[in-house]
Structure formats: C-alpha cells, structure tokens
Motif scaffolding. Structure first.
Motif, PDB file in Angstrom:
ATOM      1  N   VAL A  10       0.835  -1.200   0.000  1.00 15.95           N
ATOM      2  CA  VAL A  10       0.000   0.000   0.000  1.00 15.95           C
ATOM      3  C   VAL A  10       0.872   1.254   0.000  1.00 15.95           C
ATOM      4  CG1 VAL A  10      -1.545   1.353   1.483  1.00 15.95           C
ATOM      5  CG2 VAL A  10      -2.067  -1.030   1.001  1.00 15.95           C
ATOM      6  N   VAL A  11       1.879   1.295   0.845  1.00 17.16           N
ATOM      7  CA  VAL A  11       2.721   2.491   0.928  1.00 17.16           C
ATOM      8  C   VAL A  11       3.603   2.637  -0.314  1.00 17.16           C
ATOM      9  CG1 VAL A  11       4.616   3.590   2.211  1.00 17.16           C
ATOM     10  CG2 VAL A  11       2.608   2.735   3.419  1.00 17.16           C
ATOM     11  N   ALA A  12       4.120   1.547  -0.844  1.00 21.00           N
ATOM     12  CA  ALA A  12       4.942   1.649  -2.061  1.00 21.00           C
ATOM     13  C   ALA A  12       4.129   2.257  -3.199  1.00 21.00           C
ATOM     14  CB  ALA A  12       5.483   0.278  -2.452  1.00 21.00           C
ATOM     15  N   LEU A  13       2.895   1.824  -3.357  1.00 19.54           N
ATOM     16  CA  LEU A  13       2.042   2.384  -4.411  1.00 19.54           C
ATOM     17  C   LEU A  13       1.634   3.827  -4.102  1.00 19.54           C
ATOM     18  CD1 LEU A  13      -0.331  -0.560  -5.384  1.00 19.54           C
ATOM     19  CD2 LEU A  13       1.292   0.619  -6.863  1.00 19.54           C
ATOM     20  N   ALA A  14       1.256   4.088  -2.860  1.00 18.94           N
ATOM     21  CA  ALA A  14       0.802   5.426  -2.488  1.00 18.94           C
ATOM     22  C   ALA A  14       1.927   6.451  -2.589  1.00 18.94           C
ATOM     23  CB  ALA A  14       0.227   5.422  -1.065  1.00 18.94           C
ATOM     24  N   GLU A  15       3.150   6.017  -2.419  1.00 18.36           N
ATOM     25  CA  GLU A  15       4.297   6.921  -2.410  1.00 18.36           C
ATOM     26  C   GLU A  15       4.709   7.367  -3.811  1.00 18.36           C
ATOM     27  OE1 GLU A  15       7.371   9.203  -0.779  1.00 18.36           O
ATOM     28  OE2 GLU A  15       5.520   8.416   0.052  1.00 18.36           O
ATOM     29  N   VAL A 137       5.068  -1.026  10.742  1.00 15.33           N
ATOM     30  CA  VAL A 137       6.116  -0.001  10.612  1.00 15.33           C
ATOM     31  C   VAL A 137       7.237  -0.485   9.693  1.00 15.33           C
ATOM     32  CG1 VAL A 137       7.901   1.300  11.862  1.00 15.33           C
ATOM     33  CG2 VAL A 137       5.579   1.145  12.784  1.00 15.33           C
ATOM     34  N   LEU A 138       7.642  -1.727   9.842  1.00 16.79           N
ATOM     35  CA  LEU A 138       8.669  -2.265   8.945  1.00 16.79           C
ATOM     36  C   LEU A 138       8.152  -2.326   7.506  1.00 16.79           C
ATOM     37  CD1 LEU A 138      10.256  -5.091  11.131  1.00 16.79           C
ATOM     38  CD2 LEU A 138      11.206  -2.832  10.586  1.00 16.79           C
ATOM     39  N   GLY A 139       6.893  -2.693   7.339  1.00 16.39           N
ATOM     40  CA  GLY A 139       6.299  -2.752   6.012  1.00 16.39           C
ATOM     41  C   GLY A 139       6.170  -1.378   5.368  1.00 16.39           C
ATOM     42  N   THR A 140       5.684  -0.402   6.118  1.00 16.36           N
ATOM     43  CA  THR A 140       5.541   0.941   5.543  1.00 16.36           C
ATOM     44  C   THR A 140       6.901   1.563   5.253  1.00 16.36           C
ATOM     45  OG1 THR A 140       5.321   1.997   7.725  1.00 16.36           O
ATOM     46  CG2 THR A 140       3.275   1.381   6.584  1.00 16.36           C
ATOM     47  N   LEU A 145      10.947   2.891   0.973  1.00 17.38           N
ATOM     48  CA  LEU A 145      12.238   2.647   0.319  1.00 17.38           C
ATOM     49  C   LEU A 145      12.050   2.104  -1.100  1.00 17.38           C
ATOM     50  CD1 LEU A 145      14.255   1.194   3.327  1.00 17.38           C
ATOM     51  CD2 LEU A 145      14.475   3.467   2.298  1.00 17.38           C
ATOM     52  N   ILE A 146      11.072   1.233  -1.282  1.00 20.29           N
ATOM     53  CA  ILE A 146      10.803   0.680  -2.619  1.00 20.29           C
ATOM     54  C   ILE A 146      10.474   1.806  -3.598  1.00 20.29           C
ATOM     55  CG2 ILE A 146       9.110  -0.656  -3.959  1.00 20.29           C
ATOM     56  CD1 ILE A 146       9.062  -2.632  -1.564  1.00 20.29           C
ATOM     57  N   ALA A 147       9.747   2.801  -3.142  1.00 17.79           N
ATOM     58  CA  ALA A 147       9.366   3.908  -4.022  1.00 17.79           C
ATOM     59  C   ALA A 147      10.467   4.960  -4.154  1.00 17.79           C
ATOM     60  CB  ALA A 147       8.085   4.564  -3.503  1.00 17.79           C
ATOM     61  N   ASN A 148      11.220   5.208  -3.091  1.00 25.05           N
ATOM     62  CA  ASN A 148      12.152   6.333  -3.094  1.00 25.05           C
ATOM     63  C   ASN A 148      13.583   5.998  -3.481  1.00 25.05           C
ATOM     64  OD1 ASN A 148      10.487   8.626  -2.391  1.00 25.05           O
ATOM     65  ND2 ASN A 148      10.123   7.521  -0.498  1.00 25.05           N
ATOM     66  N   VAL A 149      14.043   4.784  -3.204  1.00 25.78           N
ATOM     67  CA  VAL A 149      15.422   4.440  -3.575  1.00 25.78           C
ATOM     68  C   VAL A 149      15.612   4.506  -5.096  1.00 25.78           C
ATOM     69  CG1 VAL A 149      17.159   2.601  -3.584  1.00 25.78           C
ATOM     70  CG2 VAL A 149      15.984   3.199  -1.459  1.00 25.78           C
ATOM     71  N   PRO A 150      14.698   3.943  -5.904  1.00 25.04           N
ATOM     72  CA  PRO A 150      14.866   4.116  -7.351  1.00 25.04           C
ATOM     73  C   PRO A 150      14.852   5.588  -7.766  1.00 25.04           C
ATOM     74  CG  PRO A 150      13.315   2.370  -6.916  1.00 25.04           C
ATOM     75  CD  PRO A 150      13.592   3.037  -5.603  1.00 25.04           C
ATOM     76  N   ALA A 151      14.048   6.395  -7.089  1.00 24.02           N
ATOM     77  CA  ALA A 151      14.007   7.826  -7.403  1.00 24.02           C
ATOM     78  C   ALA A 151      15.373   8.461  -7.187  1.00 24.02           C
ATOM     79  CB  ALA A 151      12.951   8.522  -6.542  1.00 24.02           C
ATOM     80  N   VAL A 152      16.063   8.026  -6.152  1.00 24.21           N
ATOM     81  CA  VAL A 152      17.389   8.562  -5.861  1.00 24.21           C
ATOM     82  C   VAL A 152      18.422   7.995  -6.833  1.00 24.21           C
ATOM     83  CG1 VAL A 152      19.256   8.632  -4.143  1.00 24.21           C
ATOM     84  CG2 VAL A 152      16.883   8.972  -3.419  1.00 24.21           C
ATOM     85  N   LEU A 170      -4.411   2.367  -8.902  1.00 27.18           N
ATOM     86  CA  LEU A 170      -4.220   1.083  -8.207  1.00 27.18           C
ATOM     87  C   LEU A 170      -4.152   1.277  -6.696  1.00 27.18           C
ATOM     88  CD1 LEU A 170      -1.667  -0.739 -10.532  1.00 27.18           C
ATOM     89  CD2 LEU A 170      -4.037  -1.384 -10.091  1.00 27.18           C
ATOM     90  N   ALA A 171      -3.392   2.278  -6.259  1.00 22.31           N
ATOM     91  CA  ALA A 171      -3.293   2.556  -4.823  1.00 22.31           C
ATOM     92  C   ALA A 171      -4.661   2.932  -4.260  1.00 22.31           C
ATOM     93  CB  ALA A 171      -2.286   3.671  -4.561  1.00 22.31           C
ATOM     94  N   ALA A 172      -5.403   3.766  -4.983  1.00 17.03           N
ATOM     95  CA  ALA A 172      -6.743   4.161  -4.535  1.00 17.03           C
ATOM     96  C   ALA A 172      -7.658   2.951  -4.448  1.00 17.03           C
ATOM     97  CB  ALA A 172      -7.327   5.211  -5.480  1.00 17.03           C
ATOM     98  N   LEU A 173      -7.576   2.064  -5.434  1.00 12.87           N
ATOM     99  CA  LEU A 173      -8.393   0.854  -5.430  1.00 12.87           C
ATOM    100  C   LEU A 173      -8.084  -0.017  -4.214  1.00 12.87           C
ATOM    101  CD1 LEU A 173     -10.454  -0.985  -6.873  1.00 12.87           C
ATOM    102  CD2 LEU A 173      -8.512  -2.009  -8.085  1.00 12.87           C
ATOM    103  N   ILE A 174      -6.805  -0.177  -3.899  1.00 15.14           N
ATOM    104  CA  ILE A 174      -6.414  -0.989  -2.731  1.00 15.14           C
ATOM    105  C   ILE A 174      -6.944  -0.361  -1.447  1.00 15.14           C
ATOM    106  CG2 ILE A 174      -4.447  -1.781  -1.347  1.00 15.14           C
ATOM    107  CD1 ILE A 174      -2.955  -2.139  -4.057  1.00 15.14           C
ATOM    108  N   PHE A 175      -6.774   0.955  -1.293  1.00 16.15           N
ATOM    109  CA  PHE A 175      -7.303   1.624  -0.097  1.00 16.15           C
ATOM    110  C   PHE A 175      -8.819   1.477  -0.024  1.00 16.15           C
ATOM    111  CE2 PHE A 175      -3.337   4.275   0.211  1.00 16.15           C
ATOM    112  CZ  PHE A 175      -3.035   3.935   1.512  1.00 16.15           C
ATOM    113  N   ALA A 176      -9.516   1.634  -1.156  1.00 18.32           N
ATOM    114  CA  ALA A 176     -10.974   1.511  -1.162  1.00 18.32           C
ATOM    115  C   ALA A 176     -11.406   0.101  -0.776  1.00 18.32           C
ATOM    116  CB  ALA A 176     -11.524   1.881  -2.541  1.00 18.32           C
TER     117      ALA A 176
END
Length: 191
Positions: A10-15, A137-140, A145-152, A170-176
C-alpha cells in the motif's frame, strides 16, 4: 506476515508521485550522493512511521471496536480519494546540506515532509487495523524505500515513464477495498 505485506504494498504504491518521492528526486539532483540520501530516508521514515504506528496502536486501546471499525473503514476510503490527488514540490523547498550534511538534511526534510502525509496517515490506520505495530512499521518503511530508492538512484528520466495515473488508481483501489472490507467486518478475527 499479512500486516507487513499489505503495509509494504500500500505504501509503495501510495508513495509513487508523492511529495516525498519528488523530494528524493530533488535531493538526488542537488547533492548527487545517493547513499547518504537513502540512509536519511530510511532513518526519517523509520522514526516517523514508528511514531505513527504507536499512535495507531494507542487508538485501538481507547476507541471501542465497533467505532474503530467505522473510523478505519472511512479512513481507508478517504485515503483512496487522497491518493488520487498528485503532490507537487518546488526545488527551492529542498534543504541545503549546510551544517547538517547530506544525511542530516535528508533526515530533517523527510521527517517533516512525512508529517500529516498520506503514508503517515496510512501507517496510523494500518497499525490500528493490525495487531502487529512492528510488522506495519517495517512494512511501511520498506514501502517508502521501494518507491524512493529508485528515485534517488535512477533519477527522474526513468521514473517519468511510469504511468502515474495508473499507479495512483491502483493505490486508490487498494485503499478503497481495505475500507470496504473493514466496514464489512471482514477479517475481524485476524486483527
């Protein structure tokens, strides 16, 4: 394990496309030293989401289960709508290294950027939803990191090819789905 995997996904997609990912791009372009930036992102996220996770756990101790189910379900649905709103950040909002150095500037910038952000709110809700704050917390944190490390590491040119509208949808669908399932009481014995 479910709390960890759901939180990560959820956080990787939302980020993706979030202001902290944009901040990662800016920091990478400004400092051109990826490892202190990545370490700063990790530390800031772990502390920020750790506090959010503790808040989520505390909420479960003071709110009645039926009320909590409605609050969580509606929170997930609100997150679905929020994720569809893209974030923007100006390059002049990024910190300079100054006395803190690249690592310190990244820690401060990411910690502050995450305050009240989608992924912090999601961490509170996920921690309230699942019994394992540590797994959430470990998952989020891993999701960040999954979203931001490639960005860096690979910078804006490659990530710009990702269809942001699809990722946000996709992230919105998962949250919904999480919201509807929570409101329906599905998995109550799991949490």
């Amino acid at each position: 394990m479910q709390a960890f995997l759901v939180s990560t996904g959820v956080v990787a997609l939302a980020e993706i496309g979030d202001k902290t990912q944009l901040l990662a791009f800016i920091l990478a372009a400004r400092f051109r030293r990826p490892w202190p930036i990545i370490a700063g992102i990790f530390c800031a996220t772990l502390v920020n989401h750790g506090l959010a996770g503790m808040l989520g756990a505390w909420i479960t101790s003071v709110v009645q289960p039926a009320t909590l189910r409605w609050l969580l379900g509606l929170s997930f649905i609100a997150m679905a709508a929020w994720v569809l709103v893209p974030d923007k950040i100006d390059e002049d909002e990024a910190p300079s290294a100054g006395r803190l150095g690249i690592f310190g500037a990244t820690v401060v910038a990411f910690f502050l950027a995450e305050m009240g952000d989608k992924t912090q709110v999601a961490t509170v809700a996920l921690a309230a939803n699942y019994a394992s704050v540590t797994a959430v917390v470990l998952g989020t944190t891993l999701g960040m990191l999954i979203a931001n490390v490639p960005a860096v590491l690979i910078a804006r040119k490659v990530v710009e090819r990702v269809p942001m509208k699809l990722v946000h949808a996709l992230a919105a669908l998962i949250f919904a789905i999480l919201g509807v399932l929570t409101l329906a009481g599905v998995g109550q014995g799991l949490f």
